[in-house]
Motif scaffolding. Structure first.
Motif, PDB file in Angstrom:
ATOM      1  N   PRO A 319     -87.827  -1.459 -39.314  1.00 39.71           N
ATOM      2  CA  PRO A 319     -87.185  -1.348 -38.004  1.00 39.71           C
ATOM      3  C   PRO A 319     -85.902  -2.167 -37.864  1.00 39.71           C
ATOM      4  CG  PRO A 319     -89.557  -1.562 -37.728  1.00 39.71           C
ATOM      5  CD  PRO A 319     -89.267  -1.771 -39.194  1.00 39.71           C
ATOM      6  N   ASN A 320     -84.850  -1.512 -37.367  1.00 43.33           N
ATOM      7  CA  ASN A 320     -83.564  -2.144 -37.062  1.00 43.33           C
ATOM      8  C   ASN A 320     -82.945  -2.826 -38.275  1.00 43.33           C
ATOM      9  OD1 ASN A 320     -81.533  -2.674 -35.101  1.00 43.33           O
ATOM     10  ND2 ASN A 320     -82.231  -4.778 -34.901  1.00 43.33           N
ATOM     11  N   PHE A 321     -83.266  -2.352 -39.470  1.00 46.67           N
ATOM     12  CA  PHE A 321     -82.820  -2.988 -40.702  1.00 46.67           C
ATOM     13  C   PHE A 321     -81.548  -2.365 -41.252  1.00 46.67           C
ATOM     14  CE2 PHE A 321     -84.520  -4.700 -45.033  1.00 46.67           C
ATOM     15  CZ  PHE A 321     -83.879  -5.905 -44.816  1.00 46.67           C
ATOM     16  N   GLY A 322     -81.152  -1.217 -40.702  1.00 43.99           N
ATOM     17  CA  GLY A 322     -79.953  -0.552 -41.183  1.00 43.99           C
ATOM     18  C   GLY A 322     -80.268   0.468 -42.266  1.00 43.99           C
ATOM     19  N   PRO A 323     -79.243   1.179 -42.734  1.00 44.24           N
ATOM     20  CA  PRO A 323     -79.456   2.225 -43.740  1.00 44.24           C
ATOM     21  C   PRO A 323     -79.797   1.651 -45.108  1.00 44.24           C
ATOM     22  CG  PRO A 323     -77.112   1.894 -43.350  1.00 44.24           C
ATOM     23  CD  PRO A 323     -77.829   1.047 -42.331  1.00 44.24           C
TER      24      PRO A 323
END
Length: 407
Positions: A319-323
């Motif tokens: 989660p919310n870690f980026g691509p």
């Protein structure tokens, strides 16, 4: 397949943490066939394509020991999105993420949990030449208990008999797909990305011994999601091969890890991100992550001091870690927490290759190994950001990977 030679290039020697200046590196039929100093006799024939490496650095491809290719880390809740999309889109998403990872210099990943075992079949499709992307060492769907961590990526098993059946099911799938390096994943504790309590071990030490013994009997290795001290200790005692996250490890258990050759995959950056994501992710994730970060800072330093083997893993897709990929952010945090740049690069190349059982083919620039290499315009031992800001080209088994993007 085209023969190529990087001429007058500086080779990043990850084993010895040094730079071999002014070398020629030849690759043919996907393998490195020569690594010679510039002033030595060049025995390569005239058909070789020469690539001028003057002032540049040739580094082995980077590896990530802990990814979830089916997750979209640009979302605050990739878990729910993954369930809504189902296994068919999950496999396409995994392919997309594997291709983006390769374009950005990540040549090998170990996928440690997916719905429907899809990454086992994706890895098999790649080996058959049906598609392309970074090499995938798949664990398939993880094994978790009732009310355990991330059931959407897992198969449920509670008793010893059910655990044995789960291990054998994965073995059969991996036999079917002809995967050389066979791994499975067990969820030994709760996690930050789930509402369950992190503290208790989700399985008894006997349960974990059953998993490890059955897997090892079948020539498979085991990774374990283990966040709390109780669960980590049970995993170490049971002989689990890699401890994922490992936030709170007692020093006496680190001694056992050293003796047995067990490996820590710390995944530091994801917990920093979650700890800083208040108002973006669920409050329980944010609060759990804040505690984990404080534990990890202590454990990571102690593990380095004790000589525990550490390999880079990220939890890419979380989660919310980026691509994808997430390896470079993980490198920066490992360095921030006290690991030297040379050791960070080692933890991202040769050490994962050794842990995964593929060091005969991957992880360093040596004759006989695969031509998975990165051409950089800066020395990564001087600046870890070179992997992002100075990446000129990526080669997989000697073939240049185009740096295009569908988006």
């Amino acid at each position: 397949m085209e023969k190529i030679c990087f001429s007058n290039v500086n080779v990043v020697d990850v084993k010895n943490a040094c730079i071999l200046e002014h070398y020629n590196v030849g690759i043919a039929e996907g393998k490195i066939i020569s690594v010679t100093a510039q002033n030595e006799m060049d025995t390569l024939d005239m058909s070789v394509k020469r690539i001028d490496g003057t002032g540049k650095y040739l580094c082995p491809g980077v590896m990530d020991m802990h990814v979830h290719l089916v997750w979209d880390g640009t979302l605050a809740d990739p878990l729910t999105a993954n369930v809504m999309e189902g296994p068919y889109i999950a496999m396409i998403r995994a392919l997309h993420n594997a291709q983006d990872s390769l374009r950005k210099g990540v040549t090998v990943v170990r996928d440690v949990g997916c719905n429907g075992d899809v990454t086992i079949f994706l890895a098999d499709a790649m080996r058959k030449g049906l598609t392309w992307g970074c090499d995938i060492i798949p664990c398939g769907s993880a094994i978790t208990g009732s009310c355990g961590h991330v059931p959407s990526l897992s198969r449920i098993a509670d008793t010893d008999d059910e655990l044995v059946k789960a291990v054998r099911t994965l073995k059969n799938l991996e036999n079917h797909a002809a995967i050389k390096c066979q791994w499975i994943k067990v969820m030994a504790t709760g996690g930050a990305a789930g509402p369950e309590d992190v503290g208790p071990s989700m399985y008894s030490c006997q349960n974990l011994c059953t998993v490890a013994e059955e897997a090892h009997r079948l020539h498979m290795k085991v990774s374990a999601h283990a966040l709390s001290r109780e669960g980590i200790c049970a995993c170490i005692d049971a002989g689990i091969d890699t401890i994922e996250h490992g936030a709170d490890i007692p020093e006496e258990k680190m001694d056992i890890m050293c003796e047995r050759g067990q490996t820590l995959i710390p995944t530091l950056w994801i917990y920093k991100v979650l700890a800083e994501s208040k108002g973006i992710v669920d409050d329980y994730m944010n609060q759990k992550a804040q505690k984990v970060v404080e534990q990890q800072k202590i454990t990571f330093k102690n593990a380095m001091d004790k000589g525990v083997r550490i390999a880079l893993g990220t939890d890419a897709g979380s989660p919310n870690f980026g691509p994808h990929p997430s390896v470079y952010g993980e490198m920066y945090v490992m360095n921030e927490y006290g690991m030297s740049r040379q050791e960070v690069v080692k933890a991202a190349t040769i050490i994962p290759a050794e842990v995964l059982g593929i060091a005969d083919a991957k992880g360093s620039i040596e004759v006989g190994k695969d031509g998975d290499v990165l051409l950089l315009t800066e020395n990564p031992f001087d600046n870890l950001h070179a992997f992002e800001t100075a990446l000129e080209s990526v080669y997989q088994r000697g073939k240049r990977i185009p740096a295009f993007d569908f988006q």
